[in-house]
Write a protein that holds these residues in place. Structure first.
Motif, PDB file in Angstrom:
ATOM      1  N   PHE B 234       1.503  -1.223   0.193  1.00 15.93           N
ATOM      2  CA  PHE B 234      -0.434  -0.197   0.408  1.00 15.93           C
ATOM      3  C   PHE B 234       0.406   1.072  -0.008  1.00 15.93           C
ATOM      4  N   THR B 235       1.929   1.431   0.973  1.00 18.77           N
ATOM      5  CA  THR B 235       2.761   2.236   0.774  1.00 18.77           C
ATOM      6  C   THR B 235       3.646   2.856  -0.229  1.00 18.77           C
ATOM      7  N   ARG B 236       4.086   1.507  -0.679  1.00 22.20           N
ATOM      8  CA  ARG B 236       4.576   2.103  -2.269  1.00 22.20           C
ATOM      9  C   ARG B 236       3.581   1.986  -3.150  1.00 22.20           C
ATOM     10  N   SER B 237       2.473   1.866  -3.037  1.00 19.19           N
ATOM     11  CA  SER B 237       1.390   2.309  -4.522  1.00 19.19           C
ATOM     12  C   SER B 237       1.171   4.334  -3.358  1.00 19.19           C
ATOM     13  N   ASP B 246       2.844  14.182   5.115  1.00 22.61           N
ATOM     14  CA  ASP B 246       3.198  12.910   6.282  1.00 22.61           C
ATOM     15  C   ASP B 246       2.523  11.721   5.906  1.00 22.61           C
ATOM     16  N   ILE B 247       2.934  10.775   7.151  1.00 27.60           N
ATOM     17  CA  ILE B 247       2.213   9.381   6.885  1.00 27.60           C
ATOM     18  C   ILE B 247       1.627   9.939   9.164  1.00 27.60           C
ATOM     19  N   GLU B 274       9.580  -0.290  10.794  1.00 28.47           N
ATOM     20  CA  GLU B 274       9.545  -1.316   9.933  1.00 28.47           C
ATOM     21  C   GLU B 274       8.384  -1.879   8.944  1.00 28.47           C
ATOM     22  N   LEU B 275       7.156  -1.568   8.851  1.00 29.37           N
ATOM     23  CA  LEU B 275       6.717  -1.695   8.400  1.00 29.37           C
ATOM     24  C   LEU B 275       6.175  -0.657   7.039  1.00 29.37           C
ATOM     25  N   PRO B 278      10.379   1.515   5.210  1.00 24.24           N
ATOM     26  CA  PRO B 278      10.693   1.626   4.264  1.00 24.24           C
ATOM     27  C   PRO B 278      10.501   1.769   2.709  1.00 24.24           C
ATOM     28  N   TYR B 279       9.112   1.597   2.327  1.00 24.52           N
ATOM     29  CA  TYR B 279       8.664   1.427   1.011  1.00 24.52           C
ATOM     30  C   TYR B 279       7.891   2.894   0.876  1.00 24.52           C
ATOM     31  N   LEU B 280       8.464   3.719   1.718  1.00 25.46           N
ATOM     32  CA  LEU B 280       8.015   5.251   1.386  1.00 25.46           C
ATOM     33  C   LEU B 280       8.704   6.077   0.302  1.00 25.46           C
ATOM     34  N   GLU B 281      10.903   5.377   0.710  1.00 26.35           N
ATOM     35  CA  GLU B 281      11.765   6.084  -0.182  1.00 26.35           C
ATOM     36  C   GLU B 281      11.749   5.945  -2.157  1.00 26.35           C
ATOM     37  N   SER B 282      11.464   4.177  -1.593  1.00 25.94           N
ATOM     38  CA  SER B 282      12.292   3.263  -2.796  1.00 25.94           C
ATOM     39  C   SER B 282      12.201   3.896  -4.149  1.00 25.94           C
ATOM     40  N   ALA B 283      10.573   4.045  -4.133  1.00 24.02           N
ATOM     41  CA  ALA B 283       9.881   4.107  -5.160  1.00 24.02           C
ATOM     42  C   ALA B 283       9.756   5.535  -5.905  1.00 24.02           C
TER      43      ALA B 283
END
Lengths: 285, 285
Positions: B234-237, B246-247, B274-275, B278-283
């Motif tokens: 979901f975060t990657r999307s 902000d989250i 943890e969850l 990590p998936y906010l920056e990569s995409a």
């Protein structure tokens, strides 16, 4: 006045009168003048298929659905094989009872599994594997999209649009959709999706969405008229799509289960005549 | 190791720590190294807007959202006027606090009203009436689609697709959408809808879908990791759609409310790292 003709398309799903055995439910339907019954496999097993078929034939009732197949979202090959075997057995029962459809409840996410798209895909592929046998036996597989409240633990297919995306991979006589007001009343564009479904609607199940939701969400369904669903509008959509089958009342509710079943059937017949039946005939497709 | 930088985009929505006053919540965020706070109007009213602004300015926190406007599905003209006045006041508060968005919860069906399409239409028209004033004050109105579990009594807009159908009638700087994992995790095609939303995503709220659902469905939300939602996907999307805000962790849950708020913030920060983080920056979008 309640006449037999006006109840001829009304069906009692056995879960509405959970305390009745299959013979009792069949007698209850006949006594109330209903045209059909929705049979559950658990109660069917208590009497056996041969005796069930004899009782149904003798009653003159149609079997509007057999509940239920499905629960095939597992990622484990052995469990998937077991699910397939159970579903093949259910197909045989549906054929023997001449049921209008075998209702397929997809199942939820396997324990610890959070990949919803893949669980949905496994459900679609499980259906694909069942189609040849269902076709051979003349059984229509009815995919039941379920309210998102059950997406995690019961039914990963969440909208009529999504159910149709799967069903349309197959012939309409093999794979249809179960349209249940409780599951779909909130779906944006539901009237258009019903129209899209057309002859794929193989079951129209009704009950109401009540608030506050009862603590056990599995038993959160209400009698038609006790909640928020516009049965006139929903029924018109289903009729306009060309549905001419039975209207099955399926209510999981602890209060109803505590009441005398014959009284529940009487209330349900009255609500049907008031809220649903008038909107079935008026809208030619 | 938890560093300030890694929590810089984490926001505490006040409902997660319901027992904290606004000054306590602001202090709690600063102490934990968070970058932002989501403020509720009820707690804001306790200290007054001027004092709240002073506290926020002094803290250095961003206001990731003001919760909440909306509740404008009524068909009664006097009630509609009152709702509009409340929402104009909320717009003024959001402007004063420089909030990233004013969250609009549409509201449910009015008592006895079963016409969901018309209630949805009234919500859209209420938003339309607010846009000029929001534009004038530089406030982005964030439409929050809500899980269908709340369609009857809280939020008639049920999917991100449906929220976008309304939002897209306006300029992106005026009307956006609130993407909340609890509400939308089940939506078929959610990744595509997030992509469609792009810059209209003005708030990303997170919490988990847990089963069995707690008896009070309003308090049915869980801490990230305790339920069924795939936060990585979901975060990657959301990141791929270009969201850089902000989250915000918004959890209505009686057990959490009974725990010491600072401990809740600590757990939430750990789960975020943890969850989600990590998936906010990569995409990259």
């Amino acid at each position: 006045m309640i006449t037999e003709a006006s109840l001829s398309r009304l069906s009692l799903n056995q879960r509405t009168t959970a305390s009745w055995s299959l013979p009792e439910a069949i007698k209850g339907c006949v006594d109330a003048g209903l045209g059909a019954i929705g049979i559950w496999r658990e109660q069917l097993a208590e009497v056996g298929l041969d005796e069930a078929r004899r009782l149904v034939d003798h009653s003159g009732l149609r079997v509007s659905s057999l509940c239920r197949g499905g629960f095939f979202t597992t990622a484990d090959p052995a469990e998937a094989a077991a699910a397939e075997a159970r579903n093949r057995e259910a197909i045989e029962e549906a054929a023997a009872l001449n049921a209008a459809t075998l209702v397929l409840v997809p199942g939820g996410l396997p324990p610890g599994d959070r990949d919803l798209p893949r669980a949905r895909d496994r459900a679609a592929r499980a259906i694909e594997r069942l189609v040849p046998y269902a076709h051979e036996l003349g059984v229509n597989l009815g995919i039941e999209p379920m309210n998102p409240i059950y997406a995690a633990d019961r039914g990963v297919i969440s909208t009529l649009a999504q159910a149709l995306d799967i069903a349309e991979r197959f012939e309409p006589e093999d794979v249809g959709v179960v349209v249940d007001t409780f599951h779909l009343w909130w779906e944006p564009g539901i009237a258009e999706q019903a129209q899209r479904a057309g002859p794929r609607i193989v079951s129209y199940q009704i009950c109401d969405w009540i608030t506050p939701l009862p603590p056990d969400t599995l038993l959160a369904r209400g009698m038609m008229g006790d909640g928020h669903i516009d049965f006139a509008a929903f029924t018109r959509s289903v009729a306009k799509a060309g549905y001419r089958g039975d209207i099955e009342v399926e209510i999981f509710n602890a209060d109803l289960w505590a009441a005398p079943p014959a009284e529940v059937v009487e209330v349900m017949a009255g609500r049907y005549l008031e809220l649903v039946q008038p909107y079935l005939e008026s809208a030619a497709p």
